[in-house]
Write an enzyme that holds these catalytic residues in place. Structure first.
Site, PDB file in Angstrom:
ATOM      1  N   ARG A 153     -35.845 -18.060   9.248  1.00  0.00           N
ATOM      2  CA  ARG A 153     -36.309 -18.860   8.117  1.00  0.00           C
ATOM      3  C   ARG A 153     -37.834 -18.904   8.199  1.00  0.00           C
ATOM      4  O   ARG A 153     -38.394 -19.603   9.031  1.00  0.00           O
ATOM      5  CB  ARG A 153     -35.716 -20.268   8.194  1.00  0.00           C
ATOM      6  CG  ARG A 153     -34.199 -20.320   7.974  1.00  0.00           C
ATOM      7  CD  ARG A 153     -33.686 -21.744   8.138  1.00  0.00           C
ATOM      8  NE  ARG A 153     -32.372 -21.944   7.551  1.00  0.00           N
ATOM      9  CZ  ARG A 153     -31.213 -21.883   8.223  1.00  0.00           C
ATOM     10  NH1 ARG A 153     -31.210 -21.611   9.500  1.00  0.00           N
ATOM     11  NH2 ARG A 153     -30.062 -22.095   7.593  1.00  0.00           N
TER      12      ARG A 153
ATOM     13  N   ARG B 163     -25.769 -30.821  -1.005  1.00  0.00           N
ATOM     14  CA  ARG B 163     -25.557 -30.738   0.444  1.00  0.00           C
ATOM     15  C   ARG B 163     -26.331 -31.802   1.212  1.00  0.00           C
ATOM     16  O   ARG B 163     -26.097 -32.025   2.389  1.00  0.00           O
ATOM     17  CB  ARG B 163     -25.897 -29.328   0.963  1.00  0.00           C
ATOM     18  CG  ARG B 163     -27.349 -28.946   0.821  1.00  0.00           C
ATOM     19  CD  ARG B 163     -27.584 -27.473   1.075  1.00  0.00           C
ATOM     20  NE  ARG B 163     -28.091 -27.202   2.418  1.00  0.00           N
ATOM     21  CZ  ARG B 163     -28.666 -26.066   2.773  1.00  0.00           C
ATOM     22  NH1 ARG B 163     -28.805 -25.074   1.906  1.00  0.00           N
ATOM     23  NH2 ARG B 163     -29.106 -25.879   3.992  1.00  0.00           N
TER      24      ARG B 163
ATOM     25  N   ASN C  95     -24.148 -22.343   3.017  1.00  0.00           N
ATOM     26  CA  ASN C  95     -24.578 -23.744   2.860  1.00  0.00           C
ATOM     27  C   ASN C  95     -24.878 -24.023   1.391  1.00  0.00           C
ATOM     28  O   ASN C  95     -24.394 -24.991   0.809  1.00  0.00           O
ATOM     29  CB  ASN C  95     -25.831 -24.035   3.688  1.00  0.00           C
ATOM     30  CG  ASN C  95     -25.704 -23.563   5.116  1.00  0.00           C
ATOM     31  OD1 ASN C  95     -24.600 -23.404   5.620  1.00  0.00           O
ATOM     32  ND2 ASN C  95     -26.825 -23.332   5.785  1.00  0.00           N
ATOM     33  N   ASP C  96     -25.704 -23.147   0.812  1.00  0.00           N
ATOM     34  CA  ASP C  96     -26.009 -23.340  -0.599  1.00  0.00           C
ATOM     35  C   ASP C  96     -24.872 -22.880  -1.500  1.00  0.00           C
ATOM     36  O   ASP C  96     -24.618 -23.492  -2.540  1.00  0.00           O
ATOM     37  CB  ASP C  96     -27.310 -22.604  -0.975  1.00  0.00           C
ATOM     38  CG  ASP C  96     -28.535 -23.450  -0.673  1.00  0.00           C
ATOM     39  OD1 ASP C  96     -28.494 -24.658  -0.971  1.00  0.00           O
ATOM     40  OD2 ASP C  96     -29.518 -22.926  -0.121  1.00  0.00           O
TER      41      ASP C  96
ATOM     42  N   GLU D 247     -26.125 -16.851  -2.452  1.00  0.00           N
ATOM     43  CA  GLU D 247     -25.924 -18.290  -2.297  1.00  0.00           C
ATOM     44  C   GLU D 247     -25.788 -19.009  -3.635  1.00  0.00           C
ATOM     45  O   GLU D 247     -25.798 -20.231  -3.685  1.00  0.00           O
ATOM     46  CB  GLU D 247     -27.015 -18.917  -1.412  1.00  0.00           C
ATOM     47  CG  GLU D 247     -28.412 -18.498  -1.712  1.00  0.00           C
ATOM     48  CD  GLU D 247     -29.446 -18.970  -0.681  1.00  0.00           C
ATOM     49  OE1 GLU D 247     -29.124 -19.775   0.199  1.00  0.00           O
ATOM     50  OE2 GLU D 247     -30.594 -18.528  -0.807  1.00  0.00           O
TER      51      GLU D 247
ATOM     52  N   HIS E 256     -37.469 -31.450  17.932  1.00  0.00           N
ATOM     53  CA  HIS E 256     -37.823 -30.800  19.186  1.00  0.00           C
ATOM     54  C   HIS E 256     -36.815 -31.146  20.280  1.00  0.00           C
ATOM     55  O   HIS E 256     -36.399 -30.304  21.064  1.00  0.00           O
ATOM     56  CB  HIS E 256     -39.227 -31.242  19.582  1.00  0.00           C
ATOM     57  CG  HIS E 256     -39.853 -30.313  20.543  1.00  0.00           C
ATOM     58  ND1 HIS E 256     -40.344 -29.090  20.172  1.00  0.00           N
ATOM     59  CD2 HIS E 256     -40.006 -30.393  21.868  1.00  0.00           C
ATOM     60  CE1 HIS E 256     -40.791 -28.476  21.236  1.00  0.00           C
ATOM     61  NE2 HIS E 256     -40.605 -29.256  22.288  1.00  0.00           N
TER      62      HIS E 256
ATOM     63  N   CYS F 128     -24.782 -15.778   6.880  1.00  0.00           N
ATOM     64  CA  CYS F 128     -25.784 -16.458   7.711  1.00  0.00           C
ATOM     65  C   CYS F 128     -25.748 -17.967   7.507  1.00  0.00           C
ATOM     66  O   CYS F 128     -26.508 -18.690   8.133  1.00  0.00           O
ATOM     67  CB  CYS F 128     -27.181 -15.907   7.459  1.00  0.00           C
ATOM     68  SG  CYS F 128     -27.774 -16.211   5.791  1.00  0.00           S
TER      69      CYS F 128
ATOM     70  N   ARG G  35     -36.341 -13.853   6.127  1.00  0.00           N
ATOM     71  CA  ARG G  35     -36.163 -14.321   4.754  1.00  0.00           C
ATOM     72  C   ARG G  35     -37.507 -14.769   4.202  1.00  0.00           C
ATOM     73  O   ARG G  35     -38.248 -15.483   4.869  1.00  0.00           O
ATOM     74  CB  ARG G  35     -35.177 -15.485   4.740  1.00  0.00           C
ATOM     75  CG  ARG G  35     -34.991 -16.056   3.339  1.00  0.00           C
ATOM     76  CD  ARG G  35     -33.961 -17.142   3.320  1.00  0.00           C
ATOM     77  NE  ARG G  35     -34.443 -18.355   3.937  1.00  0.00           N
ATOM     78  CZ  ARG G  35     -33.677 -19.427   4.144  1.00  0.00           C
ATOM     79  NH1 ARG G  35     -32.399 -19.388   3.812  1.00  0.00           N
ATOM     80  NH2 ARG G  35     -34.165 -20.505   4.677  1.00  0.00           N
TER      81      ARG G  35
END
Ligand code: PEP
Ligand code: MG
Length: 521
Positions: free
Chosen positions: A290, A458, A447-448, A424, A183, A495, A326
């Protein structure tokens, strides 16, 4: 120099204020007048309640919801009952009774299997500390009155702390614990306050009144910098400010190259709390929502209606801009405790994402129904993660068609939705020519894709130095995906985090990328 993880960009210079929890020492004392002790507890709880009610007036969104939950904890009769019982049974002082009574409640919550309820124990702990501070007359740092150019240093910043801070006076935040999606990180980025997390033994390394310069982009912290270092950083800060001002004028413009190639610039978001930043920064839409946020914040699978309401609200607030949602990408490093997924030897390559959805059709169909219903209220695209085969896509499309038929039969509205997949896995790249025949778009999850192409976990920080998204193998994968996508008329975006890497923007343009979806700031 100390180096941590930069989670909010920019350069900050200022004097350190340490936010350290006061040590609360509780001793048991024998008391004769138990009713006076009980009154002290009532008064202390009321004082904390008043403080929170005052705070609530000036905040909104998630912070407000959390504060409201705190109020509910304070107003729960079991809190006071447990404490009073101890005072009466043991004829003891109020602070001891609060300590023992609330610890009991905290333990009960901690032991709950349900991750949401179990996490509430930390909120009760927070409330306990506040009540004890009142009872023991411990003065806390007044976070609303910090001096100008404060660098706030803490082990961890709770939501209630962050809400109290007068952010105008904060030049930087440094903590030991916290993640990119904490947060505090979100608030820091929204308010453009440079922030760094992951500084071990923070109070041994940084002292009250130290002068600090920090770079939230690189994660570098200069302790009591020399005049030359200070001057250099001040200049860099000024330059960043000018660059930012310079960029303001492009905010509402399309991203078009001099030779006329347009790239759509959208944002990645983790939930409704990020929508305002998307709008403020005039992104052309959301290229990746997400959807895990709905599942991870809940105590059980969210119902179709709960999901429908959430997706509809986001779609409407984006007006007619594109919103790519997604489907559930759980498993791997993202656990859902209530799902009780078995521990796996190799979770990144395990039972996750679309594999779970195609196995647990009930979960998948509920989400798809909610998404299709919400599509009547905005420009929604549905995106499927972790695809490795054409059969998976065909199967998904069959399910979508059957849900559309159900909705039509019941007279429930749905809109036109684009369907796309995340690229990915190397498998998806290698068959991207075939996959492109089946879908409307590809969004490359670098990323993946980097993790699977280079066989580098990762999550493993020991391998951070060789987790290289610029590896030629990864770049060739991207190129191949774009070429194959275009041959079949699919638009292709990125993305993953690499989309925001400006050292590669030119490369992506040359490859013909159509869309980049990046962090909204
Ligand atoms: C990716 O893998 O690049 C991606 C965008 O998905 P996530 O980071 O959520 O796995
Ligand atoms: Mg991914």
């Amino acid at each position: 120099m100390l180096v941590g993880k930069g989670i909010s960009e920019g350069i900050g210079l200022g004097k350190v204020v340490i936010l350290k929890e006061n040590e609360i020492k509780i001793e048991k004392q024998k008391i004769k007048d138990t009713s006076a002790e009980e009154q002290l507890v009532y008064n202390a709880i009321k004082e904390v309640e008043n403080e929170i009610e005052y705070l609530i007036q000036n905040i909104s969104g998630t912070e407000k919801e959390i504060m409201q939950a705190y109020l509910m904890i304070l107003q729960d009769p079991s809190l006071i009952e447990e404490t009073i019982k101890i005072i009466e049974q043991e004829k003891c002082n109020s602070s001891y009774a609060v300590e023992i009574g609330l610890n009991k409640i905290i333990k009960t919550f901690e032991d709950m299997d349900d991750p949401y309820m179990s996490a509430r124990s930390r909120d009760i702990e927070d409330m306990k500390k506040r009540i004890l501070s009142k009872l023991l007359n411990i003065k806390e740092i007044d976070l609303s009155k910090l001096p100008e150019n404060t660098i706030l240093v803490a082990k961890e910043l709770s939501t209630s702390d962050t809400a109290k801070i007068n952010l105008k006076n904060i030049s930087g935040i440094i903590t030991e614990i916290g993640g990119v999606n904490s947060h505090m990180a979100i608030i820091a980025r929204t308010n453009e306050i440079p922030a760094i997390v992951g500084i071990k033994h923070i109070f041994e390394n940084i002292k009250e009144n130290d002068y600090i310069a920090l770079n939230g982009t690189t994660g570098e912290i200069y302790l009591n910098p020399t005049e030359t270092e200070k001057e250099e950083l001040k200049q860099r800060k000024e330059k960043q400010k000018q660059e930012k001002q310079e960029l303001e004028k492009y905010k509402n413009q399309k991203a078009i190259t001099k030779d006329g190639h347009q790239v759509e610039l959208l944002a990645n978001i983790g939930g409704p709390q990020d929508i305002q930043i998307v709008i403020d920064n005039t992104a052309e839409g959301v290229g990746l929502l997400r959807s895990e946020f709905l599942y991870m914040d809940a105590i059980d699978f969210p119902s179709e209606d709960e999901q429908f309401i959430a997706y509809k609200k986001i779609a409407e607030s984006l007006e007619n801009k594109r919103l790519v949602i997604r489907t559930l990408d759980i498993g791997g490093d993202k656990d859902l405790k209530y799902m009780k997924l078995p521990k796996e030897e190799n979770p990144a390559m395990g039972y996750r994402a679309i594999r779970i959805c195609l196995d647990r059709r009930d979960i998948f169909r509920t989400q798809l129904r909610a998404l299709l219903r919400a599509s009547a209220y905005g420009n929604i695209g549905i995106m499927y993660p972790m695809i490795i085969s054409v059969d998976e896509v065909k199967e998904i499309k069959k399910i979508v068609e059957s849900i559309k038929a159900e909705l039509t039969e019941k007279g429930i509205e749905y809109g036109e939705v684009e369907q796309g997949i995340m690229i990915e896995t190397p498998a998806a790249v290698m068959i991207s020519d075939l996959l492109a025949e089946e879908v409307d778009f590809f969004s490359i999850g670098t990323n993946d894709l980097t993790q699977y192409t280079l066989a580098i976990d990762r999550q493993n920080s020991k391998l951070d130095n060789i987790y290289d998204s610029h590896h030629p193998a990864v770049l060739r994968m991207i190129q191949k995906t774009i070429e194959n996508g275009h041959k079949a008329g699919c638009w292709v975006g990125i993305c993953g985090e690499l989309g925001a890497d400006m050292t590669l923007t030119e490369t992506f343009l040359k490859m013909g990328i159509d869309e980049l979806s990046v962090s909204p700031t």
